[in-house]
Enzyme design. Structure first.
Site, mmCIF file in Angstrom:
data_model
loop_
_atom_site.group_PDB
_atom_site.id
_atom_site.type_symbol
_atom_site.label_atom_id
_atom_site.label_comp_id
_atom_site.label_asym_id
_atom_site.label_seq_id
_atom_site.Cartn_x
_atom_site.Cartn_y
_atom_site.Cartn_z
ATOM 1 N N CYS B 191 0.832 -1.248 0.102
ATOM 2 C CA CYS B 191 0.051 -0.071 -0.104
ATOM 3 C C CYS B 191 0.771 1.169 0.235
ATOM 4 C CB CYS B 191 -0.755 0.156 1.123
ATOM 5 S SG CYS B 191 -1.316 -1.285 1.952
ATOM 6 N N LYS B 194 3.353 1.950 -3.073
ATOM 7 C CA LYS B 194 2.608 1.780 -4.222
ATOM 8 C C LYS B 194 1.458 3.000 -4.399
ATOM 9 C CE LYS B 194 -2.080 0.564 -3.499
ATOM 10 N NZ LYS B 194 -2.373 -0.764 -3.146
ATOM 11 N N TYR B 330 -5.071 -6.475 -9.131
ATOM 12 C CA TYR B 330 -4.945 -5.218 -9.173
ATOM 13 C C TYR B 330 -3.375 -4.696 -8.857
ATOM 14 C CZ TYR B 330 -4.389 -5.484 -3.768
ATOM 15 O OH TYR B 330 -4.002 -5.732 -2.704
ATOM 16 N N GLU B 334 -1.883 -1.967 -10.959
ATOM 17 C CA GLU B 334 -1.355 -0.837 -10.241
ATOM 18 C C GLU B 334 -0.015 -0.357 -10.701
ATOM 19 O OE1 GLU B 334 -4.082 -0.669 -6.150
ATOM 20 O OE2 GLU B 334 -1.964 -1.695 -6.265
ATOM 21 N N HIS B 608 -21.394 19.998 -3.872
ATOM 22 C CA HIS B 608 -21.057 20.407 -5.316
ATOM 23 C C HIS B 608 -19.769 21.123 -5.415
ATOM 24 C CE1 HIS B 608 -22.087 20.906 -9.607
ATOM 25 N NE2 HIS B 608 -22.352 22.115 -9.360
ATOM 26 N N GLU B 613 -20.828 13.175 -5.292
ATOM 27 C CA GLU B 613 -22.154 13.543 -5.269
ATOM 28 C C GLU B 613 -22.964 12.949 -6.494
ATOM 29 O OE1 GLU B 613 -23.273 17.587 -6.477
ATOM 30 O OE2 GLU B 613 -21.334 17.974 -7.443
#
Lengths: 523, 640
Positions: B191, B194, B330, B334, B608, B613
């Site tokens: 983690c 990367k 992944y 990645e 916004h 949203e």
């Protein structure tokens, strides 16, 4: 601008709705045309976020709809297209300029990540402004197309009431047109306020109506005001390398959590924005060399001081755009103090078939998404057989200052005022975003706090997050809080590593414990 | 062994293992070996030792409670001071109690080495039950094998609850000889590095693709791989150090040793991996948290010798250059993503589908964006043989007969449990043959009741740091704090840091169809453009442009909710492809845990302009067949 004139968290009671007693059936006098013979089922005055949402929703429900919109040029002569504040002189351009400023920060961090950039990289306002303005124009165009697609009639005219069912519109060339409708929604929004009592304010100052449309860099800028508009503008101006000063008379971000507000200011100061606290401007003059000389007074000592700037930007609040509407002809009541329109919980004004939504309404949050939702719910009630009312509780919002501030629910002060110090538990943490650590960025103001009831299961009353991507972080938690999340449930949520938002689900330290809330290590 | 006492003295010693042991020795000789019990209390700087002669006292693991609770002071009239730093003022309190005959010679709680409090207390009552457990017959209450996030979290939590804990960690070098420090995969080869490299790549994309329109001219920039590696590695080293300190301050004994199980209560370890120095330690409970390591297939000639894995890439000394990534996990995507964004030519060899197990519509959106950014996907093609050329390049012969030269070949074809050498077979601990992972029950227990496994090494457990941290802590609280909490593995959010990120929580479309039947599932979705990217018209990589008009990238974002139709559209899956996916997904995971309904999303007001949203505005269902591309260009929201 997705605005927030007042803080809006609240389990009721924060918004003042004045229910108007109307004697039904008596009011028939001034109808221009009888029902069924009017031009439109719905006429919307104002083509901003709220108005457009109403119009499109009503058209979707098969109604005959017209929107009238007209942008009165700002005192500096700035004008723009369809879409209202948010698109033209609010959320959209400000977020893009905020992004430009963030990029400036990344460029400074770049060498740590192996990128060789010849520092310092100068910023070109023209290029940025062109990109931003072009994007806004494409949105204006998009709105036109959408209205056309949905068969909503659009008039670029300045409207005023003739009677309670009829509006007179004046087009650019002076041509007049009369439009009548069964239902009318007023959604004209607001405009920045000028301190007209200050000598030179109107002649030399600009507002948020102008800043995003400047072709040339504003240069050394004085921003007057403590609203989020003031801080956001000052933030991005500083971020793109301009000498920027903010003049604040009293407290910043009134209505927001004050601990967070002061941290926002602290961060801006460390980020290079200068602040003149407790000062109020008294006059603005143009010097022979074209610079603006601003004179201000220190409110505590009474001493006068002056400074020269290239631009003075007023961000001291907004006023509703109701003056030219001739509301009295229709009988629509406004607040004598604010000139905003008074409505009930159904968005109804003092006239039964006239409604108002958005920034033009008294006591409502000045935020795009609330106007849109209020508008859509209103139209569904009018034409869709719905009875759902707009819920103004737990409306989340984010201030896009250089370090963003996202919040939802109650501020700490408000929670304490409502529930008493003894019944409130505040969990908090000073965290360090991973990306900040290696770039050696100061993370002193990266902070999150959750305001809860103390009694188990500790209902969450409010969340306040200061850090990168605050808007993205806050949105999901706003949903959780709306679903009635408790502290215990937040703690049971598994984090996403490595993010800033995981700090929220790792909040273990309460303020009451007095323990150090600094997050160490990672994991 | 004495299990009775009437008189007990206690000793407070400033924490220091050596001083402590020598002091115990000293005391034992002074008191004719009557010092029968001691315990190292964690989170505190003091240790208490009790001596006895006559009466019984409960000194099993519950004793802390007895001694700590104020109530017990009254019940038993006299009690031993409790041991925690925070509660050390009890000593003072007790001394004022009437019935306590106290000869407190010297209480110097913050004293340098040790302060002896000859606190002689006579116990008239002997209600204290004999519960002297066999605990002391073990060296440790808890032995944790593996110093990754799960192991460390569990060890610290156990120590915080009064257990005596040993943590053993040793990193076996990768095939290429890469080694690292304390902290496990996440910090050293997962983690953390990367995300930093992803961030560096992300920066590069912004500089090269967007910055000019935003008024910054820095398109002709160069990247220095060594400098990035330096930054990343020095950050990792600082974390390694902080973990060592963290364990020490939590009173967890840490030994850099390669461990194996000897019997159900004994672990032996080679100090610093040195096979000549084998040491045995015993523990009541044992936790295996050794994680996983990348797996390179056996049947590809030259792969093991010539290729690197995620174990090596983050500290790679040489510039990666033209790189082939093998795999579609992944990890593969990645790595491909950040290498491409940093400016390297990257190809990905994929056997079948990308991101297996994830929502395939989202997975393919991630892939599409990667292709647009110039990454070449070799679909259905895998390397058969790797050979080294004289110039140092690697010649890869593919399954379709083609061959190509690369500077670096990185295998990311999956990970296997790091269980070899643990000697699990002797204890008959059940292991899944394919993954080498340990089978556990919902209590994280193996088939041997005092041996547990958490984290990546546990079979069928999501390979995520926050998951094993939580599981480890919950286990420790069950063992040492009488908690009966069980780890809840539902609605665990995760984010993938590909060039366009992907965050998800709950069911994928495919899994929802499988589990509930397609007719019971409703999917709401929208594709849209991120505001900041679309405003400046981010371009496709030249390699991905079909012709001179094919320059703009496709929509960057996809928001998708999986709902159960006949349960009022309760949301069982959340999927978001777009920037800041981790930040967007976290709060939503809370809502999913709270059984959020689609209508709750609809009633929640958006912020916004954000991408998050978009979820508050989803109106198109997949089943409607309508276009789910958003009109307008204000990001995830609507400006009307």
């Amino acid at each position: 601008m997705a605005a927030m004139a007042v803080a809006l968290r609240g389990l009721g009671g924060r918004f003042r709705w004045r229910t108007q007693a109307v004697a039904g059936g008596v009011r028939v006098a001034a109808r221009g045309a009888a029902a069924g013979q009017r031009d439109y089922d719905l006429l919307v005055i104002g083509g901003g976020s709220g108005g457009l949402a109403c119009a499109k929703e009503a058209a979707q429900l098969g109604r005959k709809v017209a929107v009238v919109d007209y942008v009165e040029p700002s005192p500096r002569g700035t004008r723009w297209g369809l879409g209202g504040t948010c698109v033209n002189v609010g959320c959209i351009p400000k977020k893009l300029m905020h992004q430009a400023a963030l990029l400036g920060g990344l460029i400074r961090d770049a060498p740590h990540y192996g990128w060789e950039v010849a520092q310092p990289v100068p910023h070109d306002w023209r290029k940025m402004a062109e990109a931003v303005q072009n994007h806004v124009k494409s949105l204006n165009w998009g709105h036109r197309v959408q209205l056309q697609d949905r068969k909503v009639k659009y008039f670029n005219i300045k409207a005023s009431f003739v009677d309670e069912h009829t509006v007179c519109g004046v087009a650019k060339g002076g041509k007049e047109i009369l439009l009548s409708a069964d239902h009318i929604i007023i959604a004209t929004g607001g405009r920045p306020r000028y301190p007209t009592h200050i000598e030179g304010a109107l002649e030399y100052g600009i507002t948020s109506d102008d800043i995003f449309w400047l072709k040339e860099s504003p240069g050394k800028t004085l921003v007057v005001g403590a609203s989020y508009v003031a801080l956001e503008c000052a933030g991005f101006l500083t971020g793109i390398g301009l000498d920027t000063t903010v003049m604040i008379r009293s407290i910043p971000l009134r209505g927001f959590d004050q601990q967070m507000s002061s941290m926002v200011i602290e961060h801006m100061e460390s980020h290079g924005t200068q602040f003149l606290r407790g000062c109020a401007p008294s006059r603005v003059r143009r010097l022979p060399d074209g610079h603006l000389q601003v004179t201000w007074e220190d409110c505590t000592t009474g001493k006068e001081d002056t400074g020269t700037f290239d631009t003075v930007l007023w961000a001291i609040g907004r006023v509703p755009d109701t003056r030219s509407l001739n509301l009295e002809k229709a009988g629509v009541d406004t607040s004598p103090d604010t000139q905003k329109i008074l409505v009930d919980s159904r968005e109804g004004t003092s006239v039964p078939h006239i409604y108002a939504i958005g920034d033009v309404v008294e006591g409502r949050p000045e935020l795009t998404p609330t106007a849109i939702m209020a508008g859509r719910l209103l139209v569904q009630r009018l034409f869709g057989g719905s009875s759902d009312l707009m819920d103004y509780d737990n409306v989340p919002t984010t201030v896009f200052t250089p370090l963003e501030y996202g919040c939802v629910g109650l501020s700490e002060e408000e929670a304490v005022a409502r529930h008493g110090q003894e019944h409130v538990e505040v969990y908090h943490a000073h965290y360090k975003p991973l990306e900040f650590t290696v770039a050696g960025r100061d993370a002193s103001q990266c902070y999150v706090k959750m305001v809860c009831l103390r009694e188990p299961p500790q209902l969450v009353l409010g969340l306040h997050f200061l850090g990168p991507n605050a808007g993205e972080v806050t949105q999901g938690f706003a949903l959780g809080i709306k679903c009635g999340a408790s502290y215990a449930q937040v703690m049971r949520t598994v984090g996403i590593h490595p993010t800033c938002s995981e700090e929220v689900v790792k909040l273990r330290i309460s303020k009451r414990s007095g323990l150090d809330p600094t997050v160490t290590g990672c994991g | 062994m004495h299990n009775v006492l009437t008189r007990f003295d206690f000793v407070l010693i400033k924490h220091s293992q050596n001083t402590f042991y020598s002091f115990i020795k000293q005391l034992n000789s002074n008191f004719e070996n009557k010092c029968f019990y001691f315990r190292n209390f964690h989170f505190v700087n003091f240790v208490s030792i009790c001596f006895n002669t006559q009466n019984k006292i409960d000194l099993n693991k519950k004793n802390k409670t007895i001694f700590c609770k104020h109530k017990s002071l009254h019940n038993y009239k006299y009690s031993i001071c409790n041991n925690s730093y925070r509660n050390s003022d009890y000593i003072a309190k007790m001394s004022s109690e009437k019935n306590v005959k106290k000869h407190c010679e010297h209480v110097n709680l913050r004293g340098e080495n040790c302060s002896v409090c000859n606190n002689v207390m006579e116990s008239k009552e002997s209600k204290l039950e004999n519960g002297l457990s066999n605990m002391h017959s073990y060296d440790y209450d808890y032995i944790v094998i593996g110093g990754g996030p799960g192991g460390m979290a569990s060890a610290k939590e156990a120590a915080a609850n009064g257990a005596k804990v040993l943590l053993l960690d040793f990193v076996k070098p990768s095939n290429q000889g890469t080694k690292w420090g304390l902290g496990g995969t996440c910090v050293n080869v997962g983690c953390v590095p990367k995300k930093l490299m992803h961030y560096a790549g992300h920066m590069g994309s912004l500089f090269k693709l967007d910055s000019e329109s935003y008024g910054w001219e820095c398109e002709k920039i160069q990247h220095d791989w060594d400098k990035l590696i330096n930054t990343v590695q020095s950050h990792i080293h600082s974390l390694n150090f902080s973990y060592t300190v963290g364990l020490r301050s939590s009173k967890v004994k840490y030994i850099n040793g390669l461990a194996k199980l000897k019997n159900m209560n004994t672990v032996s370890y080679y100090l610093k991996g040195d096979k000549t120095k084998e040491v045995d330690v015993s523990g009541k409970y044992i936790l295996i948290a050794t994680g996983c390591r990348p797996n390179i297939p056996e049947d590809v000639e030259g792969a093991k010798e010539l290729s690197i894995t995620s174990d090596d890439i983050f500290s790679l000394k040489k510039v990666p250059g033209k790189t082939l990534i093998v795999g579609a996990s992944y990890v593969a995507l990645e790595c491909a993503g950040f290498l491409n964004s940093l400016g390297y030519d990257v190809s990905v060899a994929v056997r079948s589908i990308v991101l297996r197990g994830f929502d395939q519509q989202c997975a393919n959106k991630v892939k599409t964006y990667m292709i647009e950014q110039g990454i070449l996907f070799l679909d259905g093609i895998l390397p058969k043989k790797l050979t080294k050329e004289n110039n140092g390049q690697i010649k890869v012969l593919f399954s379709n007969g083609n061959s190509e030269l690369y500077d670096t070949v990185l295998y990311a074809t999956g990970r296997k449990g790091d269980t070899q050498g643990l000697n699990l077979q002797t204890l008959n601990i059940t292991v899944d043959k394919n993954s080498n992972k340990i089978i556990t029950d919902k209590y994280s227990s193996t088939n041997i009741s005092n041996i547990f496994a958490v984290g990546d090494v546990a079979f069928n457990c999501p390979e995520l740091a926050p998951v094993c941290i939580k599981a480890g802590e919950i286990l420790a609280r069950r063992l040492f704090k009488k908690s009966n909490e069980i780890m809840d593995y539902t609605y665990i959010p995760t984010a993938i840091y590909t060039p366009i990120e992907y965050g998800s929580c709950g069911y994928s479309e495919e899994k929802a169809y499988d589990t509930f039947g397609k007719e019971n599932v409703e999917i709401f979705l929208q594709e849209f453009n991120n505001l900041e990217i679309s405003a400046v018209h981010r371009k496709k990589h030249k390699k991905a442009q079909k012709d001179e008009f094919d320059i703009d990238i496709g929509s960057t974002c996809l928001s998708k909710l999986i709902c159960l139709k006949n349960e009022d559209n309760v949301v069982i899956g959340f999927h978001y492809v777009g920037p800041n996916a981790g930040e967007v997904t976290q709060g939503m995971a809370l809502a999913l845990k709270l059984k959020v309904k689609k209508s709750d999303f609809d009633n929640c007001i958006g912020i916004h302009p954000t991408d998050a949203e978009s979820f508050m505005n989803l109106s198109i269902t997949l089943s409607s067949g309508l276009s789910f591309s958003a009109k307008g260009g204000c990001g995830g929201g609507k400006c009307g």
